[in-house]
Design an enzyme around this catalytic site. Structure first.
Site, PDB file in Angstrom:
ATOM      1  CD1 TRP A 361       0.849  -0.536   3.039  1.00  0.00           C
ATOM      2  CD2 TRP A 361      -0.421   1.235   3.510  1.00  0.00           C
ATOM      3  NE1 TRP A 361       1.259  -0.048   4.262  1.00  0.00           N
ATOM      4  CE2 TRP A 361       0.496   1.034   4.582  1.00  0.00           C
ATOM      5  CE3 TRP A 361      -1.323   2.293   3.590  1.00  0.00           C
ATOM      6  CZ2 TRP A 361       0.548   1.857   5.707  1.00  0.00           C
ATOM      7  CZ3 TRP A 361      -1.270   3.111   4.717  1.00  0.00           C
ATOM      8  CH2 TRP A 361      -0.351   2.887   5.753  1.00  0.00           C
ATOM      9  CG  ASP A 362       4.900   0.756   1.386  1.00  0.00           C
ATOM     10  OD1 ASP A 362       4.002   0.030   1.852  1.00  0.00           O
ATOM     11  OD2 ASP A 362       6.076   0.728   1.808  1.00  0.00           O
ATOM     12  CD  GLU A 488       2.901  -4.466   8.932  1.00  0.00           C
ATOM     13  OE1 GLU A 488       4.033  -4.835   9.299  1.00  0.00           O
ATOM     14  OE2 GLU A 488       2.494  -4.580   7.762  1.00  0.00           O
ATOM     15  CE  LYS A 592       6.470  -2.455  11.599  1.00  0.00           C
ATOM     16  NZ  LYS A 592       6.205  -3.441  10.541  1.00  0.00           N
ATOM     17  CD  GLN A 593       2.942   0.782   9.909  1.00  0.00           C
ATOM     18  OE1 GLN A 593       3.284  -0.361  10.160  1.00  0.00           O
ATOM     19  NE2 GLN A 593       2.971   1.298   8.692  1.00  0.00           N
TER      20      GLN A 593
HETATM   21  C1  BGC Z   1       5.133  -1.595   7.363  1.00  0.00           C
HETATM   22  C2  BGC Z   1       4.073  -1.647   6.288  1.00  0.00           C
HETATM   23  C3  BGC Z   1       4.725  -1.401   4.940  1.00  0.00           C
HETATM   24  C4  BGC Z   1       5.860  -2.384   4.715  1.00  0.00           C
HETATM   25  C5  BGC Z   1       6.614  -2.105   3.428  1.00  0.00           C
HETATM   26  C6  BGC Z   1       6.221  -2.594   7.045  1.00  0.00           C
HETATM   27  O1  BGC Z   1       7.227  -2.494   7.991  1.00  0.00           O
HETATM   28  O2  BGC Z   1       4.586  -1.898   8.623  1.00  0.00           O
HETATM   29  O3  BGC Z   1       3.092  -0.676   6.525  1.00  0.00           O
HETATM   30  O4  BGC Z   1       3.783  -1.513   3.939  1.00  0.00           O
HETATM   31  O5  BGC Z   1       6.773  -2.272   5.777  1.00  0.00           O
HETATM   32  O6  BGC Z   1       7.205  -0.850   3.461  1.00  0.00           O
END
Ligand code: BGC
Length: 784
Positions: A361-362, A488, A592-593
């Site tokens: 989804w990035d 995550e 995490k984010q």
């Molecule tokens: C992140 C995801 C991201 C992926 C690729 C993961 O560490 O939690 O949101 O899509 O990395 O960048």
């Protein structure tokens, strides 16, 4: 890593003034060249030493079984991993009888320079062999942004003082040995010798190699040719083997004499075309490159980049590192997406094999906002790629028992490649992220043809998923249970607010779009009833609220979970995913984010200003930023709620993610989303840009350390520049019809030739919230 003394801070380039093997791995990613179709890591010309030799073609992968310790229904059975294709960068040099290798002899000078304006990687080295023979080597590399199948290297060698004999071997090398796999899940699976030879041939000063991958059945061709100048003693020969094409130049060089050649390279691949067809394709591309010539390729590259920077440059006064970093970021985003044309934009672009070369989804949430406002055609291509994968996404939905489309969490060509369903399949928000990117692109460009075709179908199939994934409860509220949001460190939760708000936007946008294009809607089987069903689900969607804490929980129940014991967690235990079981992370309050914070940015109108401020403070205390996708979003919301110093801190963190190797894995490839986040933090954060019903709104605010910001945007086929100082904001329309914008919510019209000047508001200082112990960003706002 820029703090490494070998790297200098300059506005238009990345320069390494000495060679330090301790940062060779990172430099291979930083100095990568790409056009979105071909990717070359910044490996040394002579091939060794290296951390990871890397030559990639977008879409070329090998498939392999995805092992599951305990199988389950709907688990994906096959994975895809990007492969290292034929390496055409290798140019080995023998000086008298000693191979040029920086690990031996003595390096007197070594400089590499990645020029963002010219799109060239330069290297200059002076080296004396153990036998005391000195040479100067100069090389310049390009991967053409104009001729997408073409790359080229200009290579020159000359004696430093005494006469000597040189042998230069310019190669095409397939199936190179790669370093062994690591235990880090963010690194790729290693596939040994993935290429099977189909044909090899030599020409006068060139070669062609054609290979095929064993399981995915992709045919890959690489060809090279050379134009050489040298002394009369120059001798040229060529040989070819199944995995090696080699052209050898031999010359005796007197002081003042030099051997110079241009290596032209062409790549091609296909899943369907025959071996002669793919070979002819690279021969044709090579002929075109030779006809253009080295100077021609350099000029084309320059012209392409002049146009890009003319539209997209961002000037930052007051923070020289951020200035360099935003251009570095824009350059690499362009490289990742410029010529991807019908292929994915991977999380690492084509700079390394991290995350197996998968797109996430990035792309839609981080990279496409940048491309939409700078190179809109590239954003459209990326969305067309998603559209091309719709049949796979619809099949996936059917398999899972839903209607509409389920886009994969990670993939190269469309199938789900995540074997871990709680953070893969369950992260259904990717569909809404695609829909959001469609709406953004259409609003920014007014591209109706795209909207009627690709756009409407993407919106409709993703909306259908939400209708079938969610359900009405007894109170008539529409719930989306058991899904994973962006964070995550939580999984399979009910009514994740980010997911619900994005789904709501998706459902409404699909209904609106179908209403605008009734004929196309009918062809997709959309009737009034379905549109009404989308709207009522959107209207009834559950947005949980915690009345006792007066904040929004990230998902239902989240704020009642135990808070992670940050005091007992040491600095070495981050990222937590490498040191604690997901089981424990999932049942505690640790983030995490950005998740709820991302929702407040992308769906800002769903929150009051007070809620934003309270939520931001609450989630700051829980967010550890173990993902590089977080800091930029925290920068945006920190700026919006008035913590400008903190916004500057997070801006610098996202901007320097790779230049400073902040996550210690730049070696595996650049963090493309975080690089895009540099632009997001500046544009959405400091300039406060949002899209509101098709118009752009701005709410500029500068931290103390940044005295001026000047941003270039492409909007509705027009070029807009927004210059912010602490006193005024000036909107300049470079061309086209007048454009309506909003300045702090006040409508205004900008006409070309007449700058619109409005005051920049002062933000009263306020005490910033705190982060988990030890997870504070590096302070920049206060210091600068
Ligand atoms: C992140 C995801 C991201 C992926 C690729 C993961 O560490 O939690 O949101 O899509 O990395 O960048």
């Amino acid at each position: 890593m820029i703090q490494h003394p070998a790297y200098s801070v300059e506005p238009w380039c990345l320069r390494e003034t000495e060679l330090h093997l301790d940062v060779l791995a990172q430099s291979e990613s930083l100095f990568a060249l790409s056009n979105g179709h071909i990717g070359w890591r910044g490996n040394l010309d002579e091939g060794e030493p290296h951390y990871l030799p890397g030559s990639y073609l977008n879409g070329v992968y090998e498939s392999h079984p995805l092992p599951h310790v305990e199988a389950g229904y709907g688990y994906p059975e096959a994975g895809q991993t990007v492969i290292n294709v034929t390496n055409a960068k290798v140019i080995r040099l023998l000086v008298d009888d000693q191979p040029f290798d920086v690990r031996y002899g003595e390096v007197f000078a070594h400089e590499r320079l990645l020029d963002f304006r010219a799109g060239l990687l330069h290297r200059q080295v002076e080296w004396v062999s153990q036998g005391g023979r000195g040479v100067r080597v100069r090389s310049t590399r390009l991967v053409s942004l104009v001729q997408r199948a073409v790359a080229a290297i200009s290579y020159e060698v000359e004696p430093l003082d005494a006469a000597l004999r040189v042998v230069v071997q310019s190669e095409l090398l397939a199936n190179e040995a790669l370093p062994p796999a690591s235990g880090d899940p963010r690194v790729s699976a290693v596939l040994e010798a993935p290429l099977r030879s189909e044909e090899h041939a030599r020409r006068d000063a060139g070669n062609v190699l054609v290979h095929r991958t064993a399981a995915s059945g992709l045919r890959v061709a690489a060809a090279m040719d050379h134009v050489v100048e040298g002394p009369s003693s120059l001798h040229v020969s060529s040989e070819s083997f199944p995995d090696l094409g080699r052209v050898t130049f031999t010359a005796a060089l007197e002081p003042g004499e030099r051997l110079h050649f241009v290596k032209f390279v062409a790549y091609g691949w296909s899943a369907v075309r025959s071996e002669p067809a793919v070979r002819d394709q690279v021969d044709a591309a090579l002929t075109s490159a030779r006809l253009t010539g080295w100077e021609g390729l350099v000029d084309e590259q320059h012209a392409y980049l002049d146009d890009f920077w003319g539209r997209a440059d961002v000037e930052v006064d007051g923070d020289a590192e951020v200035q360099q970093a935003v251009r570095f970021a824009l350059f690499h985003i362009l490289q990742a997406g410029a010529r991807a044309e019908g292929r994915a934009i991977a999380a690492k672009g084509l700079t390394g094999t991290g995350y197996d070369g998968h797109a996430f989804w990035d792309t839609e949430t981080y990279v496409l906002p940048v491309l939409t406002y700078t190179v809109p055609a590239a954003a459209a291509h990326a969305l067309r790629w998603r559209h091309d994968t719709l049949p796979i996404a619809r099949e996936r939905a059917r398999k899972l028992g839903f209607v509409g489309a389920v886009f994969p969490w990670r993939t190269i060509t469309g199938p789900e490649c995540s074997g871990y369903w709680p953070a893969g399949t369950a992260a259904f928000h990717v569909g809404a992220d695609v829909a959001d990117a469609v709406v953004r692109y259409v609003n920014a460009t007014g591209d109706e043809t795209f909207e009627r075709g690709v756009g409407l179908e993407l919106l409709a199939q993703t909306a259908r998923l939400w209708r079938s994934l969610g359900h009405y409860d007894a109170q008539g509220k529409f719930r989306i249970d058991g899904v994973t949001g962006p964070d995550e460190y939580s999984a399979v939760a009910d009514n994740n607010i980010y997911t619900n708000l994005m789904a709501q936007h998706n459902l409404r946008s699909a209904a609106d779009c179908a209403g605008r294009h009734p004929d196309q809607a009918r062809q997709l089987g959309i009737d009034e009833e379905e549109m009404a069903a989308w709207r009522s689900a959107a209207g009834a969607i559950v947005i949980p609220y915690d009345d006792s804490l007066d904040v929004h929980p990230q998902a239902e129940g989240f704020t009642s979970h135990e808070v992670w014991d940050f005091a007992a967690t040491s600095a070495e235990q981050y990222p937590l995913l490498l040191h604690f079981p997901y089981f424990d992370l999932y049942r505690k309050q640790v983030i995490k984010q950005a998740d709820l914070v991302l929702a407040m940015y992308l769906r800002g109108e769903a929150f009051t200003d007070e809620q934003k401020a309270r939520n931001f403070a609450y989630y700051e205390g829980l967010t550890v930023r173990d993902s590089s996708l977080s800091a930029c979003i925290q920068a945006v919301m920190a700026a919006e709620v008035g913590h400008l110093g903190l916004a500057h801190d997070y801006l610098a963190e996202t901007a320097l993610i790779d230049l400073d190797d902040l996550e210690r894995n730049t070696r595996d490839g650049l963090h493309v989303a975080s690089l895009a986040g540099t632009w997001i933090a500046l544009v959405a954060g400091l300039a406060g840009m949002r899209e509101r019903h098709g118009a752009l709104s701005f709410a500029p605010r500068l931290p103390q350390g940044i005295s001026r910001l000047d941003i270039g945007l492409s909007v509705q086929s027009r070029r807009l520049r927004v210059e912010v100082t602490s006193d005024n904001t000036t909107y300049r329309l470079v061309d086209g019809e007048p454009l309506q914008i909003l300045h702090y919510g006040e409508p205004a019209s900008v006409s070309s030739g007449t700058p619109l000047v409005r005051p920049t508001r002062r933000t009263p200082p306020s005490a910033p919230p705190t982060q988990p112990l030890g997870r504070e960003p590096l302070r920049r706002g206060a210091a600068k």
